[in-house]
Design a protein around this motif. Structure first.
Motif, PDB file in Angstrom:
ATOM      1  N   ALA A 175      -2.890   1.335  -8.819  1.00  0.00           N
ATOM      2  CA  ALA A 175      -1.430   1.734  -8.434  1.00  0.00           C
ATOM      3  C   ALA A 175      -0.918   2.803  -9.593  1.00  0.00           C
ATOM      4  CB  ALA A 175      -0.753   0.647  -8.052  1.00  0.00           C
ATOM      5  N   PRO A 176      -0.233   3.739  -9.105  1.00  0.00           N
ATOM      6  CA  PRO A 176       0.434   4.511 -10.205  1.00  0.00           C
ATOM      7  C   PRO A 176       1.328   3.834 -10.714  1.00  0.00           C
ATOM      8  CG  PRO A 176       0.453   5.962  -7.930  1.00  0.00           C
ATOM      9  CD  PRO A 176      -0.081   4.269  -7.794  1.00  0.00           C
TER      10      PRO A 176
ATOM     11  N   ALA B 241       6.443   9.362  -4.989  1.00  0.00           N
ATOM     12  CA  ALA B 241       5.131   9.137  -4.317  1.00  0.00           C
ATOM     13  C   ALA B 241       4.615  10.557  -4.425  1.00  0.00           C
ATOM     14  CB  ALA B 241       5.320   8.599  -2.823  1.00  0.00           C
TER      15      ALA B 241
ATOM     16  N   GLU C 216       0.696  -0.909  -0.246  1.00  0.00           N
ATOM     17  CA  GLU C 216      -0.053  -0.118   0.051  1.00  0.00           C
ATOM     18  C   GLU C 216       0.975   1.232   0.041  1.00  0.00           C
ATOM     19  OE1 GLU C 216      -3.197   0.148  -0.438  1.00  0.00           O
ATOM     20  OE2 GLU C 216      -3.538  -1.827  -0.218  1.00  0.00           O
TER      21      GLU C 216
ATOM     22  N   TRP D  48       0.887  10.321  -6.136  1.00  0.00           N
ATOM     23  CA  TRP D  48      -0.416  10.491  -5.626  1.00  0.00           C
ATOM     24  C   TRP D  48      -0.753  11.882  -5.599  1.00  0.00           C
ATOM     25  CZ3 TRP D  48      -2.465   5.812  -4.866  1.00  0.00           C
ATOM     26  CH2 TRP D  48      -1.618   4.774  -4.575  1.00  0.00           C
TER      27      TRP D  48
ATOM     28  N   ARG E 207       2.233  12.331 -14.304  1.00  0.00           N
ATOM     29  CA  ARG E 207       2.103  13.219 -13.047  1.00  0.00           C
ATOM     30  C   ARG E 207       3.596  13.950 -13.093  1.00  0.00           C
ATOM     31  NH1 ARG E 207      -1.768  12.009  -9.433  1.00  0.00           N
ATOM     32  NH2 ARG E 207      -3.633  11.741 -10.337  1.00  0.00           N
TER      33      ARG E 207
ATOM     34  N   GLY F  75      -0.429   4.418  -1.020  1.00  0.00           N
ATOM     35  CA  GLY F  75      -1.508   5.528  -1.294  1.00  0.00           C
ATOM     36  C   GLY F  75      -2.802   5.310  -0.680  1.00  0.00           C
TER      37      GLY F  75
ATOM     38  N   ARG G 263      -1.852   7.904 -13.925  1.00  0.00           N
ATOM     39  CA  ARG G 263      -0.893   8.396 -12.889  1.00  0.00           C
ATOM     40  C   ARG G 263       0.461   7.659 -13.254  1.00  0.00           C
ATOM     41  NH1 ARG G 263      -3.750   7.193  -7.341  1.00  0.00           N
ATOM     42  NH2 ARG G 263      -4.106   5.365  -8.294  1.00  0.00           N
TER      43      ARG G 263
END
Length: 302
Positions: A54-55, A298, A47, A302, A186, A49, A149
């Motif tokens: 998932a990105p 991250a 996990e 996110w 992103r 985010g 993402r």
């Protein structure tokens, strides 16, 4: 720091980074017919985010664009990212041909004995093709990933390729890799990137690798506008550089020059300089610097 102490520490960092056994991917896909036109996919295993898909972290390995260094050496880093909740696409691409005995593959005499950096234009062809194919491939073989993402990352020569791939919309109009609009990213997290070819060439980074990548001395100036990230600004894409202050492979002056060029172009580029860190801890799961890299990714993902 005395030179012998610095050299010993750099050697220890490199040994640590390459001490991890390769990690096999969860899936492999091809984006072309050449054996090097492949992408390894790693499914998220943790996990990272707020949940949901998932990105997708697209990873471009380093190695001075030279044939002996392929994607296998960054598979522990890819696994490290996957264990922190990211989907990962580890991209292979064509690198420089082997040269031995002063003769190249076409039988011509050459002074470049050993591995040559990159292929023009094949290295760039492959990275462009891989990035274009990735969204569909990811949806097919890794449904846990969210291509909306996507964060590009790369180390050293791969950091150059990540910056370049994010700048295809600002390439010269006649560039075959140019696209009409910015990639839906992103952001980019470039790790000790060869980000400014003029500075890298002056410092003889990786034995003149940037000059070799573009075909040699005669082609260097002509091809730089198509390949040098420092000339492809602003991109309008969030970009962060992570760099060790004691990096003796790609000195931090290269990253600083890119950040300065971005500022002059009206763009803010993040530059995280890590104290007492060299070139390889950025991709070494055993190093604290690697955790810093994951945090930078991250923040964008996110």
């Amino acid at each position: 720091m005395p030179d012998n102490v610095a050299a010993a520490r750099a050697a220890a960092e490199e040994e640590s980074a390459f001490s991890h056994p390769p990690v096999d991917p969860d899936a492999i896909a091809t984006y072309g017919d050449h054996p090097d036109q492949v992408i390894d996919f790693y499914a998220p295993r943790g996990e990272a985010g707020p949940g949901g898909p998932a990105p997708l972290v697209v990873l471009l390995h380093g190695g001075a664009w030279r044939a002996p260094y392929d994607r296998r050496h960054v598979t522990p880093f890819a696994d490290f990212l996957a264990r922190r909740g990211f989907a990962v696409a580890n991209v292979e691409y064509r690198r420089g041909a082997e040269v031995a005995d002063g003769v190249d593959a076409a039988g011509r005499g050459t002074e470049r004995v050993g591995a040559v950096a990159g292929r023009w234009p094949e290295t760039f062809d492959d990275v462009a093709a891989a990035l274009d194919a990735l969204p569909a491939l990811a949806r097919e073989v890794l449904p846990q990933a969210d291509p909306r993402r996507t964060v590009l990352t790369g180390h050293s020569a791969g950091g150059h390729l990540a910056l370049w791939a994010a700048a295809r919309h600002v390439l010269p109009a006649d560039a075959p890799w140019r696209v009409d609009r910015p990639a839906p990213l992103r952001g980019v997290v470039a790790l000790a990137p060869i980000a400014d070819f003029t500075v890298a060439d002056k410092l003889d980074v990786c034995g003149g690798a940037a000059r070799q990548l573009l075909g040699g001395v005669e082609e260097f100036a002509e091809r730089r506008p198509y390949a040098d990230p420092a000339l492809l600004l602003p991109t309008g894409i969030a970009t962060t550089l992570v760099q060790g202050r004691t990096d003796d492979v790609v000195p931090h002056a290269v990253a600083e020059s890119y950040a300065d060029a971005a500022a002059k172009a009206g763009e803010v580029v993040g530059l995280t300089l890590l104290e007492d860190v060299g070139h390889f801890p950025l991709i070494d799961p055993a190093a604290d610097a690697c955790a810093v890299v994951v945090e930078e990714i991250a923040q964008l993902a996110w």
